[in-house]
Design a protein around this motif. Sequence first.
Motif, mmCIF file in Angstrom:
data_model
loop_
_atom_site.group_PDB
_atom_site.id
_atom_site.type_symbol
_atom_site.label_atom_id
_atom_site.label_comp_id
_atom_site.label_asym_id
_atom_site.label_seq_id
_atom_site.Cartn_x
_atom_site.Cartn_y
_atom_site.Cartn_z
ATOM 1 N N HIS A 7 0.860 -1.194 0.000
ATOM 2 C CA HIS A 7 0.000 0.000 0.000
ATOM 3 C C HIS A 7 0.890 1.236 0.000
ATOM 4 N N HIS A 9 1.328 5.206 -2.290
ATOM 5 C CA HIS A 9 0.790 6.074 -3.350
ATOM 6 C C HIS A 9 1.936 6.751 -4.091
ATOM 7 N N GLU A 105 -8.973 1.798 -2.648
ATOM 8 C CA GLU A 105 -9.404 1.674 -1.277
ATOM 9 C C GLU A 105 -10.885 1.983 -1.189
HETATM 10 ZN ZN LIG Z 1 -3.886 4.862 1.101
#
Ligand SMILES: [Zn+2]
Length: 284
Positions: A7, A9, A105
Motif C-alpha cells: 500500500h 501512493h 481503497e
Molecule cells: Zn492509502
Amino acid sequence: MRIFDPHIHMTSRTTDDYARMSAAGVRAVVEPAFWLGQPRTNPGSFTDYFDSLLGWEPYRAAQFGVVHHATIALNPKEANDPRCRPVLDLLPRYLDKDRVVAVGEIGYDSMTPEEDDAFERQLALAVEHALPALVHTPHRDKARGTRRTLEVVAASGIAPERVVIDHLNEVTIELVHGSGCWAAFSIYPETKMSPPRMVEILRRYGLERMLVNSAADWGVSDPLLTLETAEAMLKAGFDEDDVDKVFWRNPVEFYGQSGRLDLSAVAGADEPTFAGSSIKRGGE
Ligand SMILES: [Zn+2]
C-alpha cells in the motif's frame, strides 16, 4: 532482503523515492487509488488518474526495478460527492484490466449513508470480478468504523480471506483478528503505527494474514518505514524467514488471489509467481 510494499501512493512521490526504495530492497508495490487531496469535480479526472496508475506509474517504477500493480475504486471520502459518484459506473471496465489486483481503497471516511452505498456496491463488484478488496478504516472514530466495516464485509458475501482491513492499530486489531480477514498496518513517521509498536503487534498476534505498509502519500510519510520495521523485527528476535513472510510472501499470497499478480520481472525472484498474463480480458 526483498520487500513488497502492499500500500503506497507512488503518484505522490518522486524518483528519489523510487531510487531509495530500490536500494532498500523494495521490489514490488501495490498502489491503491485514493483521494488526491484536491477535490475532483468530474469522473474524467478519475479515469485519467486510473489510466496513469495502470500505464505511466508502472513504467516509472520499472525504471528502478520495482514491479507496480494497482487497486482501483472510488475512495470513501469522494463517495460523498455527487459529482464523483458516477465513477462507480465506470469501475467495471477498469476492474477487468491486467494490472488491477484488488478493488480499493473502499470503506469509510465519515460513515455517511453515501459511503455505505459505495462500500456495498464496490464489495459486490469485487465478488463479481473475482478480486480481493482493500478496505480503509476511518481515522476518526476508528473502533466504531472498524466494527461497522466488518459487519458490512460479512453481509456482502465476499470470502473474508479475500479482504484486507487496513490502517489498524492496537485497538482495532482486536476486532479484526479472528474475523478471517487480513490485517494491515500503515507505519507513519508521526501518527498511526511506529516500527516498535508494529513489532509488538506481530509478537502478540503472529505473522499469519498480516500486512505491513508505508502508505506513503502526499502527507508526512516515508516509503522506507517498511525496511525500518523489518530491521526492528530482526533486532527483536524474529529471523530472516519471518521478515520475508511479512514483507514478501504475505502480500504475494493476498494479491495473488486476483490471479493477476505478475512478479516475473523481479530480479532473482525465487518464489512461484502468479503470472496473470495468461488471463487476457477486454479493454487492453
Ligand atoms: Zn492509502
